[in-house]
Design an enzyme around this catalytic site. Structure first.
Site, mmCIF file in Angstrom:
data_model
loop_
_atom_site.group_PDB
_atom_site.id
_atom_site.type_symbol
_atom_site.label_atom_id
_atom_site.label_comp_id
_atom_site.label_asym_id
_atom_site.label_seq_id
_atom_site.Cartn_x
_atom_site.Cartn_y
_atom_site.Cartn_z
ATOM 1 N N TYR A 15 0.917 -1.226 -0.091
ATOM 2 C CA TYR A 15 0.068 0.016 -0.170
ATOM 3 C C TYR A 15 0.999 1.402 0.057
ATOM 4 C CZ TYR A 15 -3.067 3.454 1.517
ATOM 5 O OH TYR A 15 -3.806 4.805 1.557
ATOM 6 N N ASP A 39 -10.255 9.587 5.013
ATOM 7 C CA ASP A 39 -8.865 10.006 4.989
ATOM 8 C C ASP A 39 -8.956 11.525 4.537
ATOM 9 O OD1 ASP A 39 -6.392 10.887 4.335
ATOM 10 O OD2 ASP A 39 -5.801 8.914 3.059
#
Lengths: 124, 124
Positions: A15, A39
């Protein structure tokens, strides 16, 4: 049975690498179909591949380098601190969020929450 | 309205200091009556002051030093990386968890989850 810590670490490392140099599609492939992404923390939660792809598409094409600073893994979950350095023109923007992820038994990401605020961005 | 980032940082710094040198009662006073603690992540969740006090009581009397490494705060929540160094006889045990906390509007801790595993303990 929960995904192993080794498997989870692999996914976290992948990631972080993909946030630096991957495509939105490559990142989305790490997520479950009905995964959620928050986020930064406190913003609207994005649910599902389409909404998550839209989010990461904004990063594509940026000149970014990332590195994993540290990860803590347990109970099929992970928290990790990483750094994103973005170059734009003469300026360098450095952000080092702490992300928290949950995983399914195969190590597919089922949720991500990124802890950071605008005030954490360092411009140099 | 969520507790301010400044207030949350104060509570995080106080928490880290108290884990090092405080009493269980002083730490419990940072938590709401019905708060939850999951430490380490994946273990049974402790709910309420009595269960939380019992947990921190096991740390009382240990020769410990703590320091906050970094904290990320947003949306009335916090994730922070800190270090606990415990001396016992000739040995030193170092653990640096990533903790995630939620707070009520006054900055009282409503939940804590600590990300670490036995394999993160460094014995020197």
């Amino acid at each position: 049975m929960s995904a192993s810590p080794e498997r989870i670490r692999e996914v976290v490392e992948r990631y972080v690498a993909l946030v630096g140099t991957g495509t939105a599609d490559e990142i989305v492939a790490l997520y479950a179909e009905d995964a959620t992404v928050e986020d930064p923390i406190g913003s609207d939660v994005r649910t599902g591949h389409a909404a998550i792809r839209e989010f990461y598409a904004t990063l594509e094409g940026l000149d970014q380098e990332t590195r994993l600073i540290t990860a803590r893994i347990g109970g099929g979950q992970a928290a990790f601190h990483f750094e994103i350095v973005t170059k734009a023109g003469e300026k360098t923007y450095t952000l080092s969020p702490i992300d928290v992820m949950t995983f399914d038994d195969d190590g597919v990401v089922t949720s991500m929450r990124a802890y950071w605020a605008d005030t954490d961005m360092v411009v140099g």
